[in-house]
Enzyme design. Structure first.
Site, PDB file in Angstrom:
ATOM      1  N   ASP A   1       0.892  -1.152   0.000  1.00  0.00           N
ATOM      2  CA  ASP A   1       0.000   0.000   0.000  1.00  0.00           C
ATOM      3  C   ASP A   1       0.929   1.200   0.000  1.00  0.00           C
ATOM      4  O   ASP A   1       1.728   1.371   0.908  1.00  0.00           O
ATOM      5  CB  ASP A   1      -0.875  -0.006   1.259  1.00  0.00           C
ATOM      6  CG  ASP A   1      -1.965   1.054   1.199  1.00  0.00           C
ATOM      7  OD1 ASP A   1      -1.939   1.875   0.267  1.00  0.00           O
ATOM      8  OD2 ASP A   1      -2.819   1.067   2.089  1.00  0.00           O
TER       9      ASP A   1
ATOM     10  N   HIS B   1      -0.858   9.748   1.126  1.00  0.00           N
ATOM     11  CA  HIS B   1      -1.697  10.816   1.688  1.00  0.00           C
ATOM     12  C   HIS B   1      -0.895  11.634   2.689  1.00  0.00           C
ATOM     13  O   HIS B   1      -0.139  11.089   3.494  1.00  0.00           O
ATOM     14  CB  HIS B   1      -2.921  10.231   2.392  1.00  0.00           C
ATOM     15  CG  HIS B   1      -3.802   9.436   1.494  1.00  0.00           C
ATOM     16  ND1 HIS B   1      -4.513  10.009   0.469  1.00  0.00           N
ATOM     17  CD2 HIS B   1      -4.086   8.116   1.456  1.00  0.00           C
ATOM     18  CE1 HIS B   1      -5.200   9.077  -0.161  1.00  0.00           C
ATOM     19  NE2 HIS B   1      -4.960   7.914   0.423  1.00  0.00           N
TER      20      HIS B   1
END
Length: 186
Positions: free
Chosen positions: A70, A74
């Site tokens: 992942d 962000h």
């Protein structure tokens, strides 16, 4: 854990349905939300210790074929607002290998299993020619790691543009000392 019942054991190139698991699902449990909050929010969500154990077992039993990453970069400002508003995704790509080697140290997976799930099987599954194995004539995509090299994660070492990691402050026993892509040190 229930979804694992849909999958079968076997060799990755013999399956009609393959599966991957991301590091957060092997590493964290829902109890870790108390410490990390929305920093470990991802989709699917990190679940119970029983779910984590089922995923770990499925990984070692050949039900899960690949360890995925992942790498959702962000900003921390995107990860606020509680579970309903915070962005999903965790920047784990930089630390997935030391974390998986740590799980190998804990007996969760073998070192050979880490190599199989992170190098061999992705190359086989995605039919990437001349990669994923150390073989004559193959591209030299290699990582040199040093065991027993206590390496604490700090903000200054993070290369992701988001400049944070849920592993900040964690000390891994393994350190990546060199990386080669196509035989060239990078």
């Amino acid at each position: 854990a229930r979804e694992l019942e849909l999958l079968q054991k076997g060799c990755v190139d013999d399956k009609q349905i393959t599966a991957e698991v991301c590091l957060p699902h092997l590493y964290y449990t829902d109890a870790d939300y108390a410490t990390y909050g929305t920093r470990i929010k991802c989709n699917p969500a990190v679940k119970t210790a029983a779910d984590r154990e089922a995923l770990r077992k499925a990984l070692c039993d050949g039900v899960i074929d690949v360890i995925g990453t992942d790498h959702a970069p962000h900003l921390l400002s995107d990860k606020v607002g509680g579970s309903l508003k915070a962005a999903s995704g965790i920047p784990t790509i930089q630390y997935v290998l030391p974390a998986m080697l740590e799980l190998a140290d804990q007996g969760v997976i073998t070192l050979a299993g880490v190599v199989e799930k992170m190098a061999h099987n992705p190359a086989i599954l995605y039919q990437v020619k001349e990669r994923g194995f150390i073989r004559e004539g193959y591209r030299a995509d290699l990582v040199l790691v040093k065991p027993d090299a206590q390496h604490a994660v700090n903000t200054e070492d993070i290369v992701s543009k988001c400049a944070w990691s849920p592993f900040e402050g964690h000390a891994f026993r393994w350190d990546i000392t060199q990386t080669w892509v196509n035989g060239h040190a990078v």
